[in-house]
Write an enzyme that holds these catalytic residues in place. Structure first.
Site, PDB file in Angstrom:
ATOM      1  NE  ARG A 196      24.569  53.224  11.238  1.00  0.00           N
ATOM      2  CZ  ARG A 196      23.285  53.121  12.011  1.00  0.00           C
ATOM      3  NH1 ARG A 196      22.412  52.384  11.272  1.00  0.00           N
ATOM      4  NH2 ARG A 196      23.083  53.264  13.333  1.00  0.00           N
ATOM      5  CB  CYS A 246      15.935  50.371  22.617  1.00  0.00           C
ATOM      6  SG  CYS A 246      16.729  49.810  24.129  1.00  0.00           S
ATOM      7  NE  ARG A 290      11.541  51.556  12.908  1.00  0.00           N
ATOM      8  CZ  ARG A 290      12.122  52.105  11.963  1.00  0.00           C
ATOM      9  NH1 ARG A 290      11.449  51.712  10.783  1.00  0.00           N
ATOM     10  NH2 ARG A 290      13.144  52.774  11.912  1.00  0.00           N
ATOM     11  NE  ARG A 291      15.785  52.308   9.850  1.00  0.00           N
ATOM     12  CZ  ARG A 291      16.592  53.206   9.821  1.00  0.00           C
ATOM     13  NH1 ARG A 291      17.757  52.810  10.571  1.00  0.00           N
ATOM     14  NH2 ARG A 291      16.081  54.521  10.080  1.00  0.00           N
ATOM     15  NE  ARG A 293      25.117  51.927  17.813  1.00  0.00           N
ATOM     16  CZ  ARG A 293      25.501  52.259  19.099  1.00  0.00           C
ATOM     17  NH1 ARG A 293      25.848  51.225  20.007  1.00  0.00           N
ATOM     18  NH2 ARG A 293      26.052  53.507  19.364  1.00  0.00           N
ATOM     19  CE  LYS A 301      16.132  58.269  13.601  1.00  0.00           C
ATOM     20  NZ  LYS A 301      17.009  57.248  14.482  1.00  0.00           N
ATOM     21  CG  ASP A 302      17.641  58.907  18.386  1.00  0.00           C
ATOM     22  OD1 ASP A 302      17.308  57.914  18.046  1.00  0.00           O
ATOM     23  OD2 ASP A 302      18.615  59.719  17.758  1.00  0.00           O
TER      24      ASP A 302
END
Length: 780
Positions: free
Chosen positions: A152, A239, A128-129, A146, A80-81
């Site tokens: 996190r 991004c 997106r989230r 981040r 996904k990156d």
């Protein structure tokens, strides 16, 4: 053989890489597999959002460089990156079975998204989230976060956040599945394309290693990831834009959930499609999304050069545009018609030196249509007459984007007409034939010169100045009369317009002698003879533009750009005051008012001489009388806070009456005279101080033109009108009675009336463009 596997140094990255290492070691015991940790730029910068530092590609660049150099053999990444395509010389191997692709909520106290308190704070590093969460719960506060999973989780506790969003795949690989509060289904949260899948990257020439890795391919995951990444690639996602795609196997085939939006989330679209082919699934999803998201693209013909030749419809749309993608030779005046904040993108082409290739322009139009509601493709002449507008329209239609064409005046007829040549005329020419003189290889186009030479039609060649000799030679060779009249019109509809007339066998030499330049239109046929009858004798009169100061007048330049003869006359000169501004006094000011560019310049000079800068203005409200003053202020990096809808001292006074009260301290930055109405209006309601910044001093007129040579005289201030009529001597009364006077606004008009001027045309607003249109009106 020893294979070196590159990996980032985070705990999750190492777990993923060790998983790959163990699988390979077990399957290929004859080889050894060693991990090398590589620190990437994305790992080094943890305090900024991804889209502010360059995006997901920052996590892979250093690893890719080491693969290319041969220092390591392969890299392990989260798919996904990864960008849609790997770096040149590298390939992705087939995809292994992926981990759970869902996103999950980790909540500090609540047990479900629906149980969160109103206004709960949720952290995520993904737009997106964020946008999908707000779709489910608009009351949530979303903040950026981040760092790795542990970081996190720690931030959630330290900052007392209500929750964070993470990928299930990462948590499961870390053995931290127990921290998950809620799994989010694709209908609620569409995950990132290829989430949960690993990307194994190797050099393109490492065929043996590719075969070793492809053994572990999982066909179902391959199809799912193919559909998801194809969707992302076709949408042009990055991004900076929120994009999601989740494909999963069903009894009948596959279903694909997809979402896409713009950067600020104001435009979002969602779709769900079914099928058996991953590529077709992606294509269908892309079409569905674009139908929902795309704005309108207008292909507008701007005409051949004169901004007045654009159609009314074209100009009205241009004023509403959010983005204008424009060609070479588009007049600046047309770009000035766009609204504030409109994005301007130049894609001009000249002599095969292209700012952008046509394919890139097509892609840009589609991309901007997803970003904006109204996109204008502004093209010289007409969009479909050798303008490649048809290619752009077809590309947009193929990508599900609505496109509307606004025709324009083509130079194929306009250039000839502006030179006094009708392309058709009864008894002389039955029609006209238009061609472009060169092909895509910059060679002379493959014409049927035999047909042309015998034609009774006017021949018009566009973009053919460099091919003029070849054109004339081919026409002569095929039997056209050497005495056939030919005209070459250069820079049509501009102040540089030139027309060169000769015959078929002499035109090339004459054009060389007169040094005509591109763009040029070549007209061949007997209609060229009509030019002498149609073309009016040259008008020797000019427009007189008065000005303050010795700098060239912007109004004069606009007139020159439109082919008008102009004479400038200086009636005054500005001298600035260099009084010191007290920092303590300035600190008390709440409003600064500027009613001219000289007030702005004078204030900035006093700021500089007082050792002050823009930081001392941070809490002031800046007020301007109109757009011209606003634009000058912008040159100093300051955006005006207030401006009346219509320029003028009275409108400014009414605006300020609604803004200020007794506690406000207002500085009115002005010239030594004028501004009485504004001061009178504000004095009863606030603390107003006139701050003199400059003086407009009278200048003795150096040379007064003869009235017979003047078509109009323009005044941009009342003092210029007064000084001009005070100095013109015996002919004053004749000027007053016979010459149209163009006024920039009400104060200047009042002065002209006091003088007794008979013909006054006041501009609609206090801009040079508005004055220009009044000057045109005076010519009718």
């Amino acid at each position: 053989m020893k294979y070196i596997i590159g990996s980032r140094g985070s705990r999750l990255a190492l777990i993923q890489t060790k998983y790959v290492q163990e699988k390979l070691a077990k399957a290929y015991p004859e080889h050894t597999f060693e991990i090398q940790i590589i620190k990437t730029k994305g790992d080094k910068i943890q305090n900024k959002p991804l889209d502010k530092i360059g995006g997901k590609g920052l996590f892979v660049k250093e690893i890719e460089e080491k693969i290319i150099s041969g220092e390591i053999h392969m890299g392990v990444h989260s798919m996904k990156d990864m960008p849609p395509t790997p770096a040149k010389g590298l390939v992705f191997t087939k995809v292994w079975k992926r981990e759970d692709p869902r996103d999950v909520l980790i909540l500090r106290t609540a047990k479900h998204l629906s149980e969160l308190r109103e206004g709960a704070v949720i952290a995520t590093g993904s737009k997106r989230r964020a946008f999908q969460l707000l779709k489910l719960r608009p009351d949530l506060q979303i903040i950026n976060i981040r760092g790795n999973v542990d970081t996190r989780l720690r931030k959630m506790e330290e900052q007392q956040l209500d929750g964070i969003v993470l990928a299930a795949a990462g948590l499961k690989r870390l053995g931290m599945e127990d921290v998950i509060t809620q799994y989010l289904a694709p209908e609620d949260m569409i995950s990132a394309p290829a989430q949960g899948a690993l990307a194994l990257e190797v050099r393109e020439d490492q065929k043996e290693l590719q075969k070793m890795l492809d053994v572990f391919c999982d066909e179902e995951t391959m199809n799912e990831v193919c559909a998801e990444r194809n969707f992302l690639e076709q949408m042009g996602g990055s991004c900076h834009t929120p994009a999601g795609a989740r494909c999963q196997k069903t009894d009948q085939g596959y279903e694909l959930y997809a979402m896409f939006g713009n950067e600020d989330g104001s435009k979002q679209a969602y779709t769900k499609v079914y099928g058996t082919c991953p590529e077709i699934l992606a294509q269908t999803a892309v079409k569905n999304i674009k139908k929902q998201l795309a704005g309108i693209v207008y292909l507008i013909g701007a005409g051949p050069g004169d901004p007045g030749l654009i159609t009314v419809k074209g100009k009205e749309i241009l004023k509403k545009a959010d983005c204008v993608i424009y060609d070479r030779l588009i007049p600046q005046e047309l770009l000035d018609e766009t609204k504030e904040g409109c994005e301007h993108i130049y894609v001009g082409k000249e002599n095969h030196h292209h700012t952008m290739k046509q394919e890139q322009i097509n892609e840009l139009l589609a991309q901007k249509a997803l970003q904006y509601d109204i996109v204008v493709r502004l093209k010289g002449g007409d969009p479909f007459v050798f303008g490649r507008g048809g290619e752009e329209a077809i590309y947009l239609a193929d990508h599900g984007i609505y496109c509307e064409v606004v025709p324009g005046i083509s130079s194929c007829i306009a250039a000839a007409e502006l030179a006094g040549i009708p392309v058709t005329h009864r008894g002389i020419s039955k029609g006209f034939r238009v061609v472009t003189a060169h092909d895509r290889r910059n060679q002379l186009s493959d014409f049927n010169f035999a047909s042309m030479a015998k034609s009774e039609e006017t021949l018009v060649f566009l973009m053919g100045l460099s091919k003029l000799e070849e054109i004339t030679m081919n026409l002569l060779k095929n039997g056209m009369d050497a005495n056939t009249p030919v005209a070459v019109v250069s820079s049509a509809a501009s102040t540089k317009q030139q027309t060169c007339e000769a015959t078929l066998n002499t035109i090339h030499e004459k054009v060389k002698q007169e040094k005509l330049s591109s763009p040029a239109v070549i007209v061949v046929g007997d209609v060229v003879k009509l030019q002498k009858q149609i073309q009016k004798p040259e008008d020797t009169t000019c427009h007189l533009v008065t000005k303050i100061g010795d700098q060239p007048s912007k109004l004069a330049q606009i007139l020159k750009d439109h082919g008008c003869k102009v004479k400038e006359l200086q009636t005054g000169e500005i001298s600035y005051r260099y009084d010191r501004i007290s920092k303590e006094e300035l600190a008390k000011v709440t409003y600064l008012i500027f009613t001219s560019r000289y007030g702005v310049h004078g204030f900035m000079k006093q700021m500089k001489s007082s050792n002050l800068d823009l930081r001392d203005l941070f809490d002031k409200k800046i007020v301007v009388v109109g757009k011209k003053t606003k634009d000058v202020l912008m040159q100093y990096g300051i955006i005006a806070d207030l401006m009346p809808e219509e320029a003028g001292e009275i409108n400014l006074s009414e605006l300020m009456k609604q803004e200020v009260d007794a506690k406000d301290v207002v500085w009115y930055c002005k010239g030594i005279s004028g501004g009485e109405k504004l001061k009178k209006a504000l004095t009863p309601i606030c603390q107003v101080t006139e701050k003199v910044m400059y003086e407009n001093n009278r200048k003795i007129l150096s040379e007064i033109p003869e009235m017979k040579d003047i078509r109009s005289v323009s005044f941009t201030c009342a003092s210029s009108a007064r000084r001009f009529f005070d100095q013109i001597g015996e002919e004053k009364q004749q000027w007053i009675e016979n010459i149209p006077c163009i006024s920039i606004g009400e104060k200047t008009t009042k002065q002209l009336r006091e003088i007794g001027v008979r013909h006054i045309l006041e501009s609609k607003d206090t801009t040079y463009v508005s004055m220009f249109y009044k000057i045109k009106e005076s010519m009718l």
